[in-house]
Design a protein around this motif. Structure first.
Motif, short mmCIF file in Angstrom:
data_model
loop_
_atom_site.label_atom_id
_atom_site.label_comp_id
_atom_site.label_asym_id
_atom_site.label_seq_id
_atom_site.Cartn_x
_atom_site.Cartn_y
_atom_site.Cartn_z
N ALA A 176 0.83 -1.20 0.00
CA ALA A 176 0.00 0.00 0.00
C ALA A 176 0.87 1.25 0.00
CB ALA A 176 -0.94 0.00 1.20
N LEU A 177 1.98 1.21 0.73
CA LEU A 177 2.93 2.31 0.72
C LEU A 177 3.52 2.48 -0.68
CD1 LEU A 177 4.52 4.49 2.23
CD2 LEU A 177 6.19 2.72 2.80
N SER A 178 3.80 1.38 -1.34
CA SER A 178 4.31 1.42 -2.71
C SER A 178 3.28 2.07 -3.64
CB SER A 178 4.65 0.01 -3.17
OG SER A 178 5.01 -0.02 -4.51
N LEU A 179 2.00 1.76 -3.44
CA LEU A 179 0.93 2.38 -4.22
C LEU A 179 0.89 3.88 -3.97
CD1 LEU A 179 -1.67 2.32 -5.97
CD2 LEU A 179 -2.92 1.73 -3.88
N LEU A 180 1.03 4.28 -2.71
CA LEU A 180 1.02 5.70 -2.37
C LEU A 180 2.20 6.43 -3.01
CD1 LEU A 180 -0.37 7.89 -0.64
CD2 LEU A 180 1.22 7.28 1.19
N LEU A 181 3.37 5.81 -2.98
CA LEU A 181 4.54 6.42 -3.62
C LEU A 181 4.36 6.53 -5.13
CD1 LEU A 181 7.39 4.71 -1.57
CD2 LEU A 181 6.58 7.07 -1.38
N LEU A 182 3.77 5.50 -5.74
CA LEU A 182 3.49 5.55 -7.17
C LEU A 182 2.53 6.70 -7.47
CD1 LEU A 182 3.59 4.38 -10.08
CD2 LEU A 182 1.62 2.98 -9.43
N PHE A 183 1.52 6.87 -6.62
CA PHE A 183 0.56 7.95 -6.83
C PHE A 183 1.27 9.30 -6.81
CE2 PHE A 183 -2.11 11.24 -4.89
CZ PHE A 183 -2.96 11.45 -5.96
N PHE A 184 2.12 9.53 -5.82
CA PHE A 184 2.83 10.82 -5.74
C PHE A 184 3.75 11.02 -6.95
CE2 PHE A 184 2.01 10.66 -1.03
CZ PHE A 184 1.07 11.68 -1.05
N LYS A 185 4.38 9.96 -7.40
CA LYS A 185 5.23 10.04 -8.59
C LYS A 185 4.39 10.41 -9.81
CE LYS A 185 7.51 7.10 -11.84
NZ LYS A 185 7.35 5.77 -12.31
N GLU A 186 3.27 9.69 -10.00
CA GLU A 186 2.39 9.97 -11.14
C GLU A 186 1.77 11.36 -11.04
OE1 GLU A 186 1.85 8.28 -13.94
OE2 GLU A 186 3.34 6.81 -13.30
N LEU A 187 1.46 11.78 -9.84
CA LEU A 187 0.91 13.12 -9.61
C LEU A 187 1.90 14.18 -10.08
CD1 LEU A 187 -1.41 14.80 -8.31
CD2 LEU A 187 -0.08 14.71 -6.20
N ALA A 188 3.15 14.04 -9.69
CA ALA A 188 4.17 15.01 -10.08
C ALA A 188 4.42 14.98 -11.59
CB ALA A 188 5.48 14.73 -9.32
N LEU A 189 4.55 13.78 -12.15
CA LEU A 189 4.81 13.68 -13.59
C LEU A 189 3.65 14.23 -14.42
CD1 LEU A 189 6.44 10.14 -13.88
CD2 LEU A 189 7.55 12.35 -14.23
N SER A 190 2.43 13.88 -14.06
CA SER A 190 1.29 14.34 -14.85
C SER A 190 1.06 15.84 -14.66
CB SER A 190 0.04 13.55 -14.51
OG SER A 190 -0.31 13.73 -13.17
N ALA A 191 1.32 16.35 -13.47
CA ALA A 191 1.20 17.80 -13.26
C ALA A 191 2.19 18.53 -14.14
CB ALA A 191 1.42 18.14 -11.79
N TRP A 192 3.40 17.99 -14.25
CA TRP A 192 4.41 18.59 -15.12
C TRP A 192 3.97 18.54 -16.58
CZ3 TRP A 192 8.26 21.80 -15.15
CH2 TRP A 192 9.11 21.84 -16.25
N LYS A 193 3.46 17.38 -17.01
CA LYS A 193 3.01 17.24 -18.40
C LYS A 193 1.88 18.20 -18.72
CE LYS A 193 4.18 12.34 -18.85
NZ LYS A 193 3.63 10.98 -18.92
N VAL A 194 0.92 18.34 -17.81
CA VAL A 194 -0.21 19.25 -18.03
C VAL A 194 0.29 20.69 -18.07
CG1 VAL A 194 -2.35 20.14 -17.03
CG2 VAL A 194 -1.96 17.69 -17.13
N ALA A 195 1.20 21.03 -17.18
CA ALA A 195 1.75 22.39 -17.17
C ALA A 195 2.46 22.70 -18.48
CB ALA A 195 2.70 22.56 -15.99
#
Length: 157
Positions: A56-75
């Motif tokens: 579950a911690l691994s899932l949470l870390l993946l979420f934060f990684k994807e959140l940062a990457l996708s926020a960058w892509k959208v920006a």
């Protein structure tokens, strides 16, 4: 999951939401958590599936990684002088089958910038997702399946 672990998690959530880390608030959180668990215990039926905290911690870390990457892509997409967007909706075939897992997947997708869960099919086999850039729906499906969905299955089965 053991009742003591559930009570501890509920209490931590209570402390975080209330924003008060005092002894009386801690005790209130423990009592409220225990009473909540007592009230719903008859409605919970174990299904033999386990919760794996490290996964579950691994899932949470993946979420934060994807959140940062996708926020960058959208920006980058929004800041570019010529927005070459191909928005669209695609169907994602679900491997997860429990309500909790489907809801968690849909929320993780929605919380990631550039994507939005739209609906679940009547038979609960497809999740409809809107993407700001739907130029490669097969690749996006693959990313979701190999990312969020796989991590959910690992953490909660």
């Amino acid at each position: 999951m053991r009742p003591a672990v559930i009570i501890a998690v509920f209490t931590l959530v209570w402390l975080a939401v209330s924003g008060s880390f005092t002894l009386p608030n801690l005790l209130l959180g423990i009592v409220a958590s225990a009473l909540s668990l007592l009230l719903i215990r008859g409605h919970i039926q174990p299904d033999g599936r386990r919760f794996r905290p490290l996964k579950a911690l691994s899932l949470l870390l993946l979420f934060f990684k994807e959140l940062a990457l996708s926020a960058w892509k959208v920006a980058v997409l929004v800041a570019s002088p010529k927005m070459n967007l191909k928005p669209g909706i695609f169907a994602f075939p679900l491997t997860v089958d429990r309500d909790f897992e489907i809801t968690l997947l849909a929320n993780l997708i929605t919380l990631t910038p550039g994507t939005l869960s739209v609906d679940v099919s009547e038979d609960r086999k497809l999740l409809y997702v809107h993407a700001i850039d739907c130029s490669d729906p097969a690749g996006t499906r693959r990313d979701i399946a190999n990312g969020f969905e796989r991590k959910i299955l690992e953490a909660f089965r």
